[in-house]
Design an enzyme around this catalytic site. Structure first.
Site, PDB file in Angstrom:
ATOM      1  CG  ASP A 114      44.089  35.760  47.445  1.00  0.00           C
ATOM      2  OD1 ASP A 114      44.790  35.740  46.424  1.00  0.00           O
ATOM      3  OD2 ASP A 114      43.988  36.776  48.161  1.00  0.00           O
TER       4      ASP A 114
ATOM      5  CG  HIS B 155      47.056  38.372  45.402  1.00  0.00           C
ATOM      6  ND1 HIS B 155      45.855  38.165  46.031  1.00  0.00           N
ATOM      7  CD2 HIS B 155      47.113  39.697  45.137  1.00  0.00           C
ATOM      8  CE1 HIS B 155      45.226  39.325  46.133  1.00  0.00           C
ATOM      9  NE2 HIS B 155      45.961  40.273  45.602  1.00  0.00           N
TER      10      HIS B 155
ATOM     11  CB  SER C 178      45.051  42.740  47.423  1.00  0.00           C
ATOM     12  OG  SER C 178      44.250  42.558  46.300  1.00  0.00           O
TER      13      SER C 178
END
Ligand SMILES: *[C@@H]1O[C@H](CO)[C@@H](O)[C@H](O)[C@H]1NC(C)=O
Ligand SMILES: *[C@@H]1O[C@H](CO)[C@@H](O)[C@H](O)[C@H]1NC(C)=O
Ligand SMILES: *[C@@H]1O[C@H](CO)[C@@H](O)[C@H](O)[C@H]1NC(C)=O
Ligand SMILES: *[C@@H]1O[C@H](CO)[C@@H](O)[C@H](O)[C@H]1NC(C)=O
Ligand SMILES: *[C@@H]1O[C@H](CO)[C@@H](O)[C@H](O)[C@H]1NC(C)=O
Ligand SMILES: *[C@@H]1O[C@H](CO)[C@@H](O)[C@H](O)[C@H]1NC(C)=O
Ligand SMILES: *[C@@H]1O[C@H](CO)[C@@H](O)[C@H](O)[C@H]1NC(C)=O
Ligand SMILES: *[C@@H]1O[C@H](CO)[C@@H](O)[C@H](O)[C@H]1NC(C)=O
Length: 769
Positions: A149, A222, A549
């Site tokens: 990620d 994220h 996600s």
């Protein structure tokens, strides 16, 4: 309109070797400058000369042999050992063709770039401290989840080592020193962190800037979010500016986390295929148990898809690989759909974020709001520009500041003006707050930059009537920051969640499973402003994100829990358990609905259904698969020998004469012209030793389905039994129908598989529901 997090990908990016060419001696400079590009080169491992002790030294020597003596640039980016056999390098066309002449060369792929596709969810999933999967799995103790990620914010309380068991002996990974990232930031929770950026840098993208660091530190937020969703430690009193307040914790709160940063914030967020491969290669070498990827590339055949290739290696080593299905929303849009990957779509929770408004006449109305400040508006005039369509709809520049300043403005739905633009207008005109009418809202928390309330059109119509009839219409009070549970219907298939058919391989149903992916609260980076209110940029430690996600790490967490309980289960067994125990009925007792239409969804939207962790612990039967099953599947795709070698990383494999079915826990029948289709499956008993299962078919009429045999008798654990599902269609109009095959035993196990039947030519599938 898409609500998930989405980022654009550049079509093609390559850098010129100009600077480097300028430093070359004269005799080189006279030749035409050639463009350098990054390539992934697959090599046949069996052809490595014995004189090289390691593959890396072999790869290095191949690249070195192309260099002139004066040329000292670093061409080799990565040497890959686990995910594939080969390397990535920056090469000129002539250097590339020199390599391609080698008999050991298998395939070349140019660099490509991928995109990213966001706590209460453990409770929504039914996880409880006292019973079920959580205590049985010791909350994931000892399991290692690798996350590929944007990096991680190690100081987040979600990654505290408090209460964690020691780092497993078998762990080979480490925390890499780098900009703003000291290895001492790691602990028993965060046990590995590395950054992979050579591919992006080779493409001329600056990864170290005011926007990001070339280290495992997350600036974007994220990766911190996905990691804390999968395995965040308990954090009391977490909230998104006061919304969703409670204890934040990951799905496997005692599992260890390793971060492989491959995605960087530059002009846009991107990742290079070479870096993703390197991250996955490292994760396999380090010894992760679960690999979670909330990112993806364009849909391409498996032999060109780095995530598919690397995942097959991981699966062969017993690592469970889970990937996001994508945020494209429409049909035929899934990514990461290789049959060895668990592909995850997103669903809503039963939680809503609201504000209330009490009118002077005493009536209180409730609507959606994410306004991030706890304000209370009292005794404000209510304004509605009823005599002017533009004013009534809060069209750009339509409102008069003198008329609306200090008031609450109602913006109606009489035109197609975007709510976001209406909000901007209300803000510009200096009103206190805005009331907007919308039945299905695509607004994100970051859109609520003024105090605003989204009313469904029924409530909105009521307010409009009130303000039209009463010239002294007033709002007695407005209250923000309310969090409500029990919203109905829930869960629903999130509007942005990518749907089947899988464009690469329509014959396997994708996505496999849904998990929470809308307004998921998890840790983020506390330095990135979440929203700008007036002149203030607000930051937060925990935030609500949406996307496939966010759904993906939920499944990674559940897989970690299952792995802790059933150490012997293969990746396919874990996925089978998750799929055959999923549910398809929402909290109103109806089949799951599609959030974007409000209509019933189908397995093309939800796969096997919504994940149900406690039931997945005890599935009764599993549909298991191993590498040979995937090899047989690949044999059937008509790939040539080089393409097969590229995926399989071996020089020999066996394809059986007869085409064989994957032992998949779902069924996808695409009828082109044939009348009958048959599927063979083998199920393994993982429940009680003695069990008798009866087939139960729930199917609409028009399709004749038989199961042979329809009773399966087991006398011991791990015993296998096979059956054949055959179906016959009549000559009805083309279309899609679906049902379920349930195997039910006397111990209350229901092993459920969706069965999808498509009667048409593939390119004529009616995509409306
Ligand atoms: C760690 O990385 C930082 C930033 O790159 C560097 O300044 C520092 O010297 C490094 N420390 C060690 C021990 O390598
Ligand atoms: C409400 O506002 C009006 C002026 O718009 C004022 O006259 C009135 O006193 C206010 N009422 C209260 C309870 O504050
Ligand atoms: C909104 O304003 C724009 C330009 O000011 C105009 O073109 C458009 O027709 C208006 N829309 C409505 C519904 O009034
Ligand atoms: C919400 O905000 C984002 C970012 O500010 C913007 O790009 C998007 O268009 C907004 N969404 C809607 C539905 O207006
Ligand atoms: C606005 O809302 C009303 C009341 O529900 C509805 O009947 C009407 O169709 C909506 N108008 C538009 C343009 O969506
Ligand atoms: C699905 O996508 C593939 C590749 O993008 C395309 O070739 C195919 O025609 C599409 N099928 C449908 C039914 O839209
Ligand atoms: C292929 O199958 C044959 C016969 O079962 C076996 O002897 C051989 O080892 C297999 N080869 C590979 C590469 O699996
Ligand atoms: C049987 O399973 C269902 C669904 O998992 C559950 O609600 C029910 O309590 C179970 N019944 C028994 C007797 O265990």
């Amino acid at each position: 309109m898409t609500r998930g997090m989405q980022f654009s990908i550049p079509i093609s990016l390559f850098s010129l070797c100009l600077l480097l060419l300028l430093s070359l001696p004269i005799n080189h400079a006279i030749s035409e400058p050639e463009e350098c590009q990054t390539y992934i080169i697959h090599m046949d491992h069996s052809q490595k000369p014995a004189s090289f002790l390691t593959h890396e030294s072999w790869h290095q020597s191949i690249v070195n042999s192309l260099l002139s003596t004066a040329d000292d640039r670093e061409m080799l980016l990565y040497s890959y050992n686990h995910v594939m056999h080969g390397f990535s390098a920056r090469l000129t066309p002539s250097q590339l063709s020199a390599i391609e002449k080698s008999p050991a060369h298998l395939a070349t792929y140019p660099e490509s770039f991928g995109k990213l596709f966001t706590t209460y969810s453990p409770k929504f999933l039914g996880l409880q401290s006292e019973s079920g999967l959580w205590p049985a799995a010791s909350f994931g103790e000892g399991v290692i989840i690798g996350i590929v990620d944007t990096g991680i914010w190690p100081e987040s309380e979600s990654f505290s080592g408090k209460g964690m068991s020691p780092i497993p002996q078998r762990w080979n990974g480490k925390c890499e020193n780098g900009t703003e990232f000291s290895p001492s930031a790691c602990n028993r929770k965060l046990i590995g962190a590395k950054s992979f950026s050579k591919g992006l840098q080779a493409a001329g993208i600056k990864v170290s800037s005011e926007l990001d660091y070339d280290s495992a530190r997350d600036v974007f937020g994220h990766g911190t979010h996905t990691s804390s969703t999968a395995a965040g430690n308990h954090v009391l009193g977490a909230s998104h500016f006061g919304y969703a307040k409670g204890t934040a914790q990951g799905i496997a709160p005692r599992a260890h986390v390793a971060m492989y940063k491959v995605l960087f914030v530059s002009d846009t967020e991107k990742s290079a295929a070479t870096d993703v491969l390197a991250g996955m290669d490292q994760a396999i070498a380090d010894g992760v148990d679960i690999l979670s990827l909330s990112l993806g590339f364009r849909q391409t055949p498996y032999f060109k898809d780095v995530i598919a290739i690397a995942s097959l290696s991981a699966i062969e080593k017993g690592i469970f690989v889970v990937c996001a299905a994508g945020n494209a929303g429409g049909h035929n849009s899934t990514i990461n759909g290789a049959p060895w990957i668990a592909t995850v779509g997103a669903a809503t929770l039963d939680r809503s974020f609201t504000a209330t408004m009490t009118l002077e006449n005493g009536l209180t109305l409730e609507g959606i709001s994410y306004f991030p400040e706890s304000i209370y508006i009292t005794n404000a005039s209510l304004y509605y520009g009823k005599d002017d369509v533009s004013k009534a709809a809060c069209n750009a520049s339509a409102l008069d500041q003198n008329e609306v300043a200090g008031k609450v403005v109602l913006c109606d739905n009489s035109t197609k003006i975007d709510v976001y633009d209406q909000m901007e207008e209300v803000k510009r005109a200096g009103a206190y707050a805005g009331i907007f009418l919308l039945d299905i809202s695509d607004l994100r928390p970051e859109n609520f930059t003024i105090p605003s309330l989204i009313l469904d059109t029924a409530s909105g119509t009521f307010v409009r009537k009130y303000v039209t009839q009463d010239s002294k219409a007033k709002v007695k009070g407005m209250r923000f920051m309310l969090t409500k549970l029990g919203a109905k219907p829930a869960p629903q298939v999130a509007s942005f969640s990518s749907r089947g058919l899988d464009p690469i391989n329509p014959g396997v149903l994708k996505p496999d499973i849904l998990a929470p992916g809308v307004d998921v609260l998890a840790a983020v980076t506390p330095i990135r402003p979440f929203i700008k209110i007036g002149k203030y940029k607000l930051v937060t430690d925990y935030a609500l994100y949406s996307g496939t996600s966010m759904a993906t790490p939920h499944v990674a967490g559940v897989a970690a829990l299952l792995k802790a309980v059933h150490k012997e289960w293969s990746p396919a067994a874990i996925r089978s358990a998750i799929m055959t125990t999923a549910y398809t009925i929402d909290n109103t007792g109806s089949i799951l609905k599609d959030e974007s239409t409000g209509l019933p969804a189908t397995p093309l939207d939800f796969g096997a259904g919504h994940i149900d962790p406690n039931r997945a612990m005890d599935p009764g039967l599993i549909y298991d698969m191993d590498i040979q099953d995937y090899i047989e599947f690949l044999c059937g795709l008509g790939y040539d020998e080089k393409q097969m070698k590229t995926i399989l990383q071996r020089s020999q494999w066996n394809c059986s004469q007869e085409p064989t079915d994957l032992n998949y826990p779902s069924f996808m029948a695409i009828f082109n012209n044939e009348k009958v289709k048959k599927f063979s499956r083998v199920v393994t008993n993982v429940g009680e030793e003695e069990a008798v299962y009866h087939a139960n078919l729930k199917f609409p009429t028009g399709i004749k389905i038989t199961i042979e045999p329809s009773t399966l008798t087991f006398t011991q654990k791990y015993q296998k039994q096979s059956f054949v599902l055959s179906m016959e269609t009549d000559k009805e109009a083309p279309g899609m129908v679906y049902g379920f095959l349930n195997w039910i035993d006397q111990h209350n196990h229901t092993v459920s598989s969706p069965v999808v039947v498509i009667k048409t030519q593939l390119n004529h599938i009616p995509l409306t529901k």
